[in-house]
Enzyme design. Structure first.
Site, short mmCIF file in Angstrom:
data_model
loop_
_atom_site.label_atom_id
_atom_site.label_comp_id
_atom_site.label_asym_id
_atom_site.label_seq_id
_atom_site.Cartn_x
_atom_site.Cartn_y
_atom_site.Cartn_z
N ASP A 162 1.14 12.64 7.46
CA ASP A 162 1.15 13.66 7.69
C ASP A 162 -0.49 14.22 8.31
O ASP A 162 -0.48 15.46 8.82
CB ASP A 162 1.72 14.37 6.53
CG ASP A 162 1.06 13.75 5.25
OD1 ASP A 162 0.54 12.75 5.23
OD2 ASP A 162 0.85 14.77 4.30
N ARG A 191 -0.07 -12.64 9.06
CA ARG A 191 -0.50 -11.65 9.81
C ARG A 191 -1.72 -11.30 9.64
O ARG A 191 -2.61 -10.31 10.38
CB ARG A 191 0.24 -9.82 9.82
CG ARG A 191 1.46 -9.96 9.71
CD ARG A 191 2.17 -8.96 9.02
NE ARG A 191 1.47 -7.46 9.44
CZ ARG A 191 1.83 -6.54 8.25
NH1 ARG A 191 1.63 -6.69 7.50
NH2 ARG A 191 0.46 -5.38 9.55
N ARG A 219 2.93 5.38 2.39
CA ARG A 219 2.11 4.81 3.70
C ARG A 219 2.64 6.79 4.61
O ARG A 219 3.22 6.77 5.53
CB ARG A 219 2.39 4.23 3.84
CG ARG A 219 1.74 2.74 3.32
CD ARG A 219 1.48 1.91 3.21
NE ARG A 219 0.18 1.68 4.00
CZ ARG A 219 -0.42 0.25 4.32
NH1 ARG A 219 0.38 -0.68 4.73
NH2 ARG A 219 -0.75 0.50 5.57
N ASP A 271 -7.18 -3.79 -0.70
CA ASP A 271 -6.67 -5.56 -0.30
C ASP A 271 -7.17 -6.00 -1.31
O ASP A 271 -6.57 -7.23 -1.19
CB ASP A 271 -7.49 -5.08 1.69
CG ASP A 271 -6.88 -3.79 1.79
OD1 ASP A 271 -5.44 -3.38 1.18
OD2 ASP A 271 -7.24 -3.41 3.00
N LYS A 328 -10.46 -7.96 11.39
CA LYS A 328 -8.37 -7.03 11.55
C LYS A 328 -8.61 -5.97 11.71
O LYS A 328 -7.98 -5.10 12.75
CB LYS A 328 -7.44 -7.70 10.14
CG LYS A 328 -6.27 -7.12 11.12
CD LYS A 328 -4.96 -7.30 10.05
CE LYS A 328 -4.93 -6.95 8.23
NZ LYS A 328 -4.07 -5.69 8.07
N ASN A 329 -8.63 -5.44 10.32
CA ASN A 329 -8.46 -4.03 10.36
C ASN A 329 -9.62 -3.30 11.67
O ASN A 329 -9.01 -1.58 11.63
CB ASN A 329 -8.65 -2.82 9.01
CG ASN A 329 -6.89 -3.78 7.84
OD1 ASN A 329 -6.51 -4.15 8.82
ND2 ASN A 329 -7.13 -3.69 7.41
N CYS A 355 6.27 1.11 3.38
CA CYS A 355 6.94 -0.49 3.33
C CYS A 355 6.42 -0.68 2.06
O CYS A 355 6.30 0.19 1.29
CB CYS A 355 5.17 -0.94 4.52
SG CYS A 355 3.72 -0.49 3.43
N ARG A 362 2.15 -1.40 11.19
CA ARG A 362 2.10 0.26 10.67
C ARG A 362 0.65 0.47 11.41
O ARG A 362 0.14 1.60 11.85
CB ARG A 362 1.75 0.53 9.27
CG ARG A 362 2.99 -0.03 8.92
CD ARG A 362 3.32 1.01 7.23
NE ARG A 362 1.69 2.43 7.60
CZ ARG A 362 1.98 2.85 7.41
NH1 ARG A 362 3.95 3.47 7.08
NH2 ARG A 362 1.85 4.03 6.72
N1 EPU Z 1 -1.48 9.20 2.97
C1 EPU Z 1 -0.62 10.04 3.06
N2 EPU Z 1 -0.72 11.03 4.46
C2 EPU Z 1 -1.69 10.43 5.47
C3 EPU Z 1 -2.50 8.73 5.01
C4 EPU Z 1 -2.21 8.10 3.77
O1 EPU Z 1 -0.63 10.31 2.27
O2 EPU Z 1 -1.15 10.81 6.64
C5 EPU Z 1 -1.95 7.93 1.86
C6 EPU Z 1 -1.28 6.76 1.92
O3 EPU Z 1 0.54 6.75 1.73
C7 EPU Z 1 -2.18 5.76 1.33
C8 EPU Z 1 -2.94 6.57 1.44
O4 EPU Z 1 -3.26 7.70 1.64
O5 EPU Z 1 -1.55 6.04 -0.18
C9 EPU Z 1 -4.29 5.27 1.58
O6 EPU Z 1 -4.09 5.32 2.86
P1 EPU Z 1 -4.62 4.91 3.88
O7 EPU Z 1 -4.34 6.26 5.14
O8 EPU Z 1 -6.82 5.06 4.05
O9 EPU Z 1 -5.08 3.65 4.50
P2 EPU Z 1 -4.20 2.84 6.51
O10 EPU Z 1 -4.68 3.78 7.23
O11 EPU Z 1 -2.39 3.37 6.09
C10 EPU Z 1 -5.60 0.79 6.23
C11 EPU Z 1 -5.73 -0.52 5.63
C12 EPU Z 1 -4.25 -1.02 4.89
C13 EPU Z 1 -5.90 -0.47 4.27
C14 EPU Z 1 -5.71 1.07 3.44
C15 EPU Z 1 -6.98 1.41 2.64
C16 EPU Z 1 -5.11 -1.06 8.14
C17 EPU Z 1 -4.63 -1.24 9.56
N3 EPU Z 1 -5.33 -1.07 7.49
O12 EPU Z 1 -4.51 1.25 5.89
O13 EPU Z 1 -4.75 -2.21 4.89
O14 EPU Z 1 -5.14 -1.18 2.56
O15 EPU Z 1 -6.42 1.32 4.77
O16 EPU Z 1 -8.36 0.39 2.60
O17 EPU Z 1 -6.64 -1.10 8.35
C18 EPU Z 1 -4.26 -4.65 4.84
O18 EPU Z 1 -5.39 -5.00 5.25
O19 EPU Z 1 -3.96 -5.91 4.05
C19 EPU Z 1 -4.08 -3.04 4.39
C20 EPU Z 1 -2.67 -2.50 4.04
#
Ligand code: EPU
Length: 438
Positions: A127, A402, A124, A310, A23-24, A119, A95
């Site tokens: 920035d 999802r 999340r 995850d 998915k991701n 969420c 998201r």
């Molecule tokens: N963060 C910030 N600022 C940013 C970006 C991230 O503070 O600009 C923080 C977030 O708040 C969080 C941490 O960094 O606490 C990690 O966030 P990241 O950006 O790595 O995660 P994501 O890209 O939003 C993806 C997966 C998530 C998975 C995370 C970590 C997708 C669509 N989602 O999220 O998957 O938990 O990486 O591996 O790729 C799921 O599939 O259930 C899921 C939540």
């Protein structure tokens, strides 16, 4: 119509299951298709509501698509992009649609994308995505809940991420594909989905090296270098881990196909320490089995290659009946223990203190009515239901739909007593189950 799972626990899972596309990864490939002024075909696309949402985002932008669910493929034709706006109605549902920001910046040098809110699992923030785009030369305004980014041109530069954010790494990779010169992302995320996005982008003509390490270099190419292509998405490591855990939880034995074991090294190691057996049968096939009570373990969730957040809720379910005391530290999200109250209602002994959970193994769980609060917490409760004595009802299945394709059918095929029913009519929902697709 409220759909729920009814699970009768206590069955040992046995047999074979095949894992779908990640998915991701696929969500990001779909966003990336708009870089090509032509057709791109992606294979191994799972049928998930998140995929439907991303296709709606693409369609709103003017792209056309053909989604062949039997073939598990999507062909996107992005010859004409007629809008640069990703609406709140879609971004608030998922998201991951925020990833369209980087893709639109590459293709159109302008994008208006709804800011995702917080969420269930945490704040999340985005920035790093915004700061990175600014470093590439975009002017960004945040107005009326939308990010409005615009640039006359994007110019490659060095970008250091404070934490290795998956989404920020991907958005910046996408934005930099057509930038002038080279972009270097330092402290980049190293997840397999990042490598898969880089491979996808290179297949359509981008020039990206270093994906899978902490430093990724994107050498900008000209728009005319990008071209139509076909690409097959990697298997979903989190779905694979979920089925491995379900088999282990029920003291079963099963063959899991279409899995890349190297993507699950840390998780496999923890399962083995808990008492599971994992045998490599073929390069993409493993056999998982478990006999007797599991041992407790401690772990901390970390960016890849550490223990995946995850799979945290799912591993917590295994610890609820393990021998001894296990400690989990969730280091990525502020609020990812949403499953705890429901696991307690099923008899688990869990003490939570901020981002630490202490799980004292009990003899067995008992069935109860519980509700999925997010995708992975939902899967964890399904596994708890399969382990528990008696009947468990799992509500709020839209979270599970999802990210898990045909979840109950795959579990049924392994011998799990789980079915989906309509709460109002009390009738079983058969859906589109087709043996040959599993
Ligand atoms: N963060 C910030 N600022 C940013 C970006 C991230 O503070 O600009 C923080 C977030 O708040 C969080 C941490 O960094 O606490 C990690 O966030 P990241 O950006 O790595 O995660 P994501 O890209 O939003 C993806 C997966 C998530 C998975 C995370 C970590 C997708 C669509 N989602 O999220 O998957 O938990 O990486 O591996 O790729 C799921 O599939 O259930 C899921 C939540």
């Amino acid at each position: 119509m409220a759909e729920k799972f009814k699970i009768t626990g206590g069955e040992t899972l046995r047999g074979e299951v095949s894992i779908g596309g990640a998915k991701n990864a696929v969500l990001k490939h779909l966003a990336a298709t708009i870089l090509v002024k032509g057709k791109t075909k992606i294979y191994n696309v799972p049928h998930l509501t998140d995929v439907d949402i991303m296709l709606n985002v693409l369609s709103d932008l003017g792209a056309k698509y053909i989604y062949n669910k039997e073939e598990k493929s999507v062909e996107v034709d992005a010859s004409n992009i007629t809008s640069i706006t990703a609406k709140y109605e879609l971004v608030s549902k998922m998201r991951a649609s925020f990833i369209i920001l980087g893709a639109l910046m590459s293709r159109c040098k302008e994008a208006i994308v709804a800011l995702p809110g917080g969420c269930a699992i945490g704040e999340r923030r985005v920035d790093f995505h915004i700061k990175g785009l600014e470093a590439l030369g975009a002017k960004i305004k945040i107005e009326n809940g939308y990010v409005h980014a615009k640039a006359s041109k994007l110019v490659g530069t060095d970008i250091y991420l404070d934490i290795p954010s998956v989404g920020a790494t991907e958005n910046l990779m996408l934005a930099a594909v057509l930038a002038e010169g080279s972009t270097r992302i330092q402290n980049a995320a190293q997840e397999p989905e990042i490598i898969d996005l880089a491979n996808f982008l290179n297949t359509i003509g981008a020039d990206i090296i270093g994906a899978g390490t902490s430093e990724i270099i994107i050498n900008g190419v000209k728009a005319e270098n990008l071209h139509s292509a076909e690409y097959t998405t990697i298997p979903d490591r989190i779905e694979a881990g979920t089925f491995m855990a379900a088999v282990v939880a029920t003291k079963g034995k099963a063959i899991i196909r279409n899995v890349f074991p190297a993507h699950l090294t840390f998780f496999n190691d923890k399962l083995i320490k808990m008492g599971a057996n994992i045998k490599l049968i073929e390069p993409t096939t493993i056999e998982v089995s478990c006999r007797g009570r599991l041992n407790s373990i401690n772990f901390v969730t970390q960016p890849y290659p550490g223990f995946p957040t995850d799979l945290q809720a799912i591993a917590m379910t295994l610890l609820t009946t393990a021998n001894g005391v296990g400690i989990i530290t969730e280091s990525l999200y502020e609020n990812r223990f949403m499953q705890v109250p429901d696991l307690r209602r099923m008899g688990a002994d869990i003490h939570q203190d901020r981002n630490h959970a202490i799980i004292k193994g009990v003899k067995n769980l008992t069935g109860a009515t519980v509700a999925a609060s997010d995708l992975r917490a939902g899967a964890a409760l399904v596994i708890a239901g399969l382990m528990a004595n008696g009947e468990t009802i799992v509500e709020k299945l839209h979270h599970i739909d999802r990210g898990y394709e045909e979840f109950e059918y795959k579990l049924q095929k392994l011998g799990g007593k789980i079915y989906r029913y309509n709460d109002e009519t009390e009738t079983q929902i058969k859906g589109v189950f087709n043996e040959s697709r599993l």
